[in-house]
Structure formats: C-alpha cells, structure tokens
Design a protein around this motif. Structure first.
Motif, PDB file in Angstrom:
ATOM      1  N   THR A 129     -10.211  38.691  84.121  1.00 17.73           N
ATOM      2  CA  THR A 129     -10.609  37.977  84.175  1.00 17.73           C
ATOM      3  C   THR A 129     -12.092  38.301  83.190  1.00 17.73           C
ATOM      4  OG1 THR A 129     -10.082  35.402  85.743  1.00 17.73           O
ATOM      5  CG2 THR A 129     -12.404  35.259  84.047  1.00 17.73           C
ATOM      6  N   GLN A 130     -12.713  39.164  83.968  1.00 14.24           N
ATOM      7  CA  GLN A 130     -13.699  39.224  83.058  1.00 14.24           C
ATOM      8  C   GLN A 130     -13.199  40.460  81.718  1.00 14.24           C
ATOM      9  OE1 GLN A 130     -15.590  42.573  85.458  1.00 14.24           O
ATOM     10  NE2 GLN A 130     -16.682  43.531  83.813  1.00 14.24           N
ATOM     11  N   ALA A 131     -12.109  40.160  81.961  1.00 18.35           N
ATOM     12  CA  ALA A 131     -11.456  41.711  80.300  1.00 18.35           C
ATOM     13  C   ALA A 131     -11.011  40.502  79.714  1.00 18.35           C
ATOM     14  CB  ALA A 131      -9.912  42.626  81.050  1.00 18.35           C
ATOM     15  N   LEU A 132     -10.601  39.414  80.183  1.00 22.92           N
ATOM     16  CA  LEU A 132     -10.586  37.677  78.927  1.00 22.92           C
ATOM     17  C   LEU A 132     -11.125  37.899  78.665  1.00 22.92           C
ATOM     18  CD1 LEU A 132      -8.187  36.709  78.025  1.00 22.92           C
ATOM     19  CD2 LEU A 132      -8.623  34.397  79.697  1.00 22.92           C
ATOM     20  N   ILE A 133     -12.958  37.273  78.766  1.00 22.90           N
ATOM     21  CA  ILE A 133     -14.195  37.222  78.908  1.00 22.90           C
ATOM     22  C   ILE A 133     -14.722  38.100  77.869  1.00 22.90           C
ATOM     23  CG2 ILE A 133     -16.160  36.902  79.231  1.00 22.90           C
ATOM     24  CD1 ILE A 133     -15.289  35.849  82.056  1.00 22.90           C
ATOM     25  N   THR A 134     -14.667  39.701  77.849  1.00 26.68           N
ATOM     26  CA  THR A 134     -14.877  40.809  76.811  1.00 26.68           C
ATOM     27  C   THR A 134     -14.063  40.302  75.566  1.00 26.68           C
ATOM     28  OG1 THR A 134     -15.239  42.155  78.391  1.00 26.68           O
ATOM     29  CG2 THR A 134     -14.685  43.058  76.326  1.00 26.68           C
ATOM     30  N   GLN A 135     -12.110  40.283  75.344  1.00 27.25           N
ATOM     31  CA  GLN A 135     -11.626  39.543  74.427  1.00 27.25           C
ATOM     32  C   GLN A 135     -12.465  38.431  73.795  1.00 27.25           C
ATOM     33  OE1 GLN A 135      -7.366  38.130  73.286  1.00 27.25           O
ATOM     34  NE2 GLN A 135      -7.256  39.001  75.613  1.00 27.25           N
ATOM     35  N   MET A 136     -12.865  37.221  74.566  1.00 23.23           N
ATOM     36  CA  MET A 136     -12.660  36.629  73.582  1.00 23.23           C
ATOM     37  C   MET A 136     -14.236  36.419  72.858  1.00 23.23           C
ATOM     38  SD  MET A 136     -12.643  33.266  76.650  1.00 23.23           S
ATOM     39  CE  MET A 136     -10.965  32.583  77.288  1.00 23.23           C
ATOM     40  N   THR A 137     -15.381  37.202  73.490  1.00 19.17           N
ATOM     41  CA  THR A 137     -16.745  37.317  72.929  1.00 19.17           C
ATOM     42  C   THR A 137     -16.195  38.550  71.220  1.00 19.17           C
ATOM     43  OG1 THR A 137     -17.657  37.688  74.971  1.00 19.17           O
ATOM     44  CG2 THR A 137     -19.174  37.988  73.249  1.00 19.17           C
ATOM     45  N   GLN A 138     -15.665  39.096  72.219  1.00 23.47           N
ATOM     46  CA  GLN A 138     -15.852  40.202  70.507  1.00 23.47           C
ATOM     47  C   GLN A 138     -14.995  39.705  69.545  1.00 23.47           C
ATOM     48  OE1 GLN A 138     -16.693  43.582  72.166  1.00 23.47           O
ATOM     49  NE2 GLN A 138     -16.962  44.073  69.247  1.00 23.47           N
ATOM     50  N   THR A 139     -14.092  38.868  69.907  1.00 25.06           N
ATOM     51  CA  THR A 139     -12.964  38.123  68.737  1.00 25.06           C
ATOM     52  C   THR A 139     -14.247  37.636  68.206  1.00 25.06           C
ATOM     53  OG1 THR A 139     -10.683  37.859  69.920  1.00 25.06           O
ATOM     54  CG2 THR A 139     -11.262  36.485  68.444  1.00 25.06           C
ATOM     55  N   ALA A 140     -15.212  36.567  68.325  1.00 28.43           N
ATOM     56  CA  ALA A 140     -16.170  35.834  68.446  1.00 28.43           C
ATOM     57  C   ALA A 140     -16.927  36.582  66.749  1.00 28.43           C
ATOM     58  CB  ALA A 140     -16.769  35.557  69.205  1.00 28.43           C
ATOM     59  N   ILE A 141     -16.987  37.528  67.632  1.00 30.49           N
ATOM     60  CA  ILE A 141     -17.805  38.215  67.133  1.00 30.49           C
ATOM     61  C   ILE A 141     -17.355  38.734  65.686  1.00 30.49           C
ATOM     62  CG2 ILE A 141     -18.685  40.684  67.010  1.00 30.49           C
ATOM     63  CD1 ILE A 141     -19.999  40.475  70.075  1.00 30.49           C
ATOM     64  N   CYS A 142     -16.162  39.329  66.195  1.00 31.48           N
ATOM     65  CA  CYS A 142     -15.478  39.753  64.845  1.00 31.48           C
ATOM     66  C   CYS A 142     -15.195  39.145  63.771  1.00 31.48           C
ATOM     67  CB  CYS A 142     -13.862  40.431  65.523  1.00 31.48           C
ATOM     68  SG  CYS A 142     -12.739  41.063  64.183  1.00 31.48           S
ATOM     69  N   ASN A 143     -15.083  38.068  64.328  1.00 30.62           N
ATOM     70  CA  ASN A 143     -14.815  36.726  62.865  1.00 30.62           C
ATOM     71  C   ASN A 143     -15.676  36.074  61.670  1.00 30.62           C
ATOM     72  OD1 ASN A 143     -11.692  37.049  64.010  1.00 30.62           O
ATOM     73  ND2 ASN A 143     -12.129  34.918  65.175  1.00 30.62           N
ATOM     74  N   LEU A 144     -17.100  36.591  62.677  1.00 27.60           N
ATOM     75  CA  LEU A 144     -18.468  36.461  62.485  1.00 27.60           C
ATOM     76  C   LEU A 144     -18.228  37.364  61.263  1.00 27.60           C
ATOM     77  CD1 LEU A 144     -20.527  34.449  61.746  1.00 27.60           C
ATOM     78  CD2 LEU A 144     -21.412  35.946  63.794  1.00 27.60           C
ATOM     79  N   HIS A 145     -18.463  39.180  62.223  1.00 28.94           N
ATOM     80  CA  HIS A 145     -18.747  39.833  61.216  1.00 28.94           C
ATOM     81  C   HIS A 145     -18.021  40.543  60.419  1.00 28.94           C
ATOM     82  CE1 HIS A 145     -23.068  39.316  62.239  1.00 28.94           C
ATOM     83  NE2 HIS A 145     -22.352  39.071  63.930  1.00 28.94           N
ATOM     84  N   HIS A 146     -16.801  40.350  61.165  1.00 29.97           N
ATOM     85  CA  HIS A 146     -15.659  41.654  60.044  1.00 29.97           C
ATOM     86  C   HIS A 146     -14.780  40.967  59.310  1.00 29.97           C
ATOM     87  CE1 HIS A 146     -16.492  44.392  63.413  1.00 29.97           C
ATOM     88  NE2 HIS A 146     -17.733  44.597  62.883  1.00 29.97           N
ATOM     89  N   THR A 147     -13.895  41.762  57.504  1.00 23.19           N
ATOM     90  CA  THR A 147     -13.584  41.334  56.909  1.00 23.19           C
ATOM     91  C   THR A 147     -12.054  41.035  57.301  1.00 23.19           C
ATOM     92  OG1 THR A 147     -12.295  43.379  56.548  1.00 23.19           O
ATOM     93  CG2 THR A 147     -14.148  42.910  55.260  1.00 23.19           C
TER      94      THR A 147
END
Length: 239
Positions: A129-147
């Motif tokens: 679950t901790q690893a999954l939360i990291t994936q969720m958080t990083q996906t949100a950041i990626c979708n906001l800031h990267h091409t």
C-alpha cells in the motif's frame, strides 16, 4: 498450449509463508477479466480483493462530468481493493481492467480475518500500500508537470513491469483515457517514439524495442516509482 495458472504468480501471495498462504488458498477463485471490466465503482462497498497474475487493472478517478484519468495501475506485483483491509470499504476511484488477463479473487471477510491477526499478510499488504501511494502521488505530479511524451514513456514502462513483457495490447484511445489527454496527442507522442526506434506501434499493440532508450526519454517519475517498489518489496520473491 494450455496455460497453467497459479496464485503464486502474484508476487504478494508468493511472499506469504506456507501457513499464511494456506489460510487464504481455499478462498482464492481464478477469474478471467476482459478489457473494460469494472471491478468496483466509486463509493460502492467492495466485496472482493483481486490479486492479478496476467491482467493489469487501472485505478481511475472520475470527475462529475465523466472525465477520468489513471491514478495508478496494478499488475501481478499487487492487489486491487486496498480499502477492504484499510478499513474504508469504499473509495472515490473506480477499478477498470486495462489489459485482459487473469486474477485470483478473494472475498473481503476472508482477507480481513487473516489481516486482523497482524501476521505476515498485514506486513506484506501494508508495504504494498505504501508503494501504491507513491505511484499515485508521482502520477499526479507527472501529469501536472511533464510532457505527454514523458507521461507515455512512464505509462509504458510501468505497464511492462506489471506484465513482465515487451509489449502492451491497448489502443491509443485507451492510453489517452488513462493519461487524461486527447488521442491525437498520444498519437503524436507515440509517433515520435517510433521514429526514434524506441517502440513499434501497430493497431492495438505497442512493442518496446529499446527499453534503455525509453527510460532515458522518460522523466524521473518512473524511476521514483520503480525504486520505491523495489525498496519496499525487495524481499518478495518474483515468479
């Protein structure tokens, strides 16, 4: 050739000691999941958890106007339905099969009994679950800031990890839905990757030809997610 199936193809189930696995084994039901199948809806009480073996399941957040985007994906490294053992029973996201395949389904009460014993199952599921939360958080950041191209690379690399394969069977429209962008932007990004010799795209399938090259084009988000999964689940045996 007949394909053999085993719950131990799922990394979390394979990580359990024999006694702990035996307590769950009788309740595990092999299910075939077709692309587009909805495993649970937002706000609806969940009855089952799913341990994928050859399928990928997308966790989607759906807005009031119907627009949806991926917040995470689950393959053979994980479990779908964490709300059941985290105590919430429901979640605001939707779980949809992204790539057809098999999973083992388990009724929630059976899982809760073993989880509440605070043994190895609890440890494995909480670390996942901790690893999954990291994936969720990083996906949100990626979708906001990267091409879109970087997002597509991250999405492809994670999909390959979920399947342990060099190809993903999916349409550009489904990828666009996952990233929350227009299909044309995915087509443009995929075209650039194909011209660079990193992927080969045909209708309904993408094959990665040069994974190291794809990792170079991807933003740091993929490696952040990958390293966290490796760190937390490094002692989980791979099948």
């Amino acid at each position: 050739m007949l394909q053999l199936h085993s719950p131990l193809q799922n990394h979390l189930l394979a990580a359990l000691p024999a006694a702990e696995f035996s307590a769950l084994a009788a309740g595990l039901e092999l299910v075939l999941m077709a692309t587009g199948d909805v495993l649970y809806e937002s706000g609806v009480k969940q009855q089952f958890v799913y341990f994928p073996t050859t399928a990928i399941v997308s966790l989607l957040y759906v807005l009031e106007d119907g627009v949806a985007a991926d917040i995470a994906a689950v393959g053979k490294e994980g479990v779908v339905g964490i709300s059941l053992f985290m105590g919430g029973d429901t979640t605001p996201n939707r779980a949809v099969v992204q790539s057809e395949g098999h999973a083992y389904r388990l009724r929630g009460p059976i899982l809760k009994i073993q989880f509440d014993r605070a043994g190895p199952l609890l440890r494995v599921l909480l670390r996942y679950t901790q690893a999954l939360i990291t994936q969720m958080t990083q996906t949100a950041i990626c979708n906001l800031h990267h091409t879109v191209e970087q997002q597509l690379c991250r999405w492809l690399l994670l999909s390959l990890d979920h399947l342990s394969s060099d190809s993903v069977h999916i349409t550009q429209q489904r990828i666009a839905n996952s990233l929350g962008v227009r299909r044309e932007r995915v087509a443009e990004a995929a075209g650039r990757l194909q011209r660079a010799g990193l992927i080969s795209y045909s209708r309904g399938a993408i094959m990665v030809l040069n994974r190291p090259g794809l990792e170079e084009v991807a933003c740091e988000c993929y490696m952040v997610i990958r390293k966290e999964f490796d760190r937390l689940l490094s002692d989980i045996p791979l099948q």
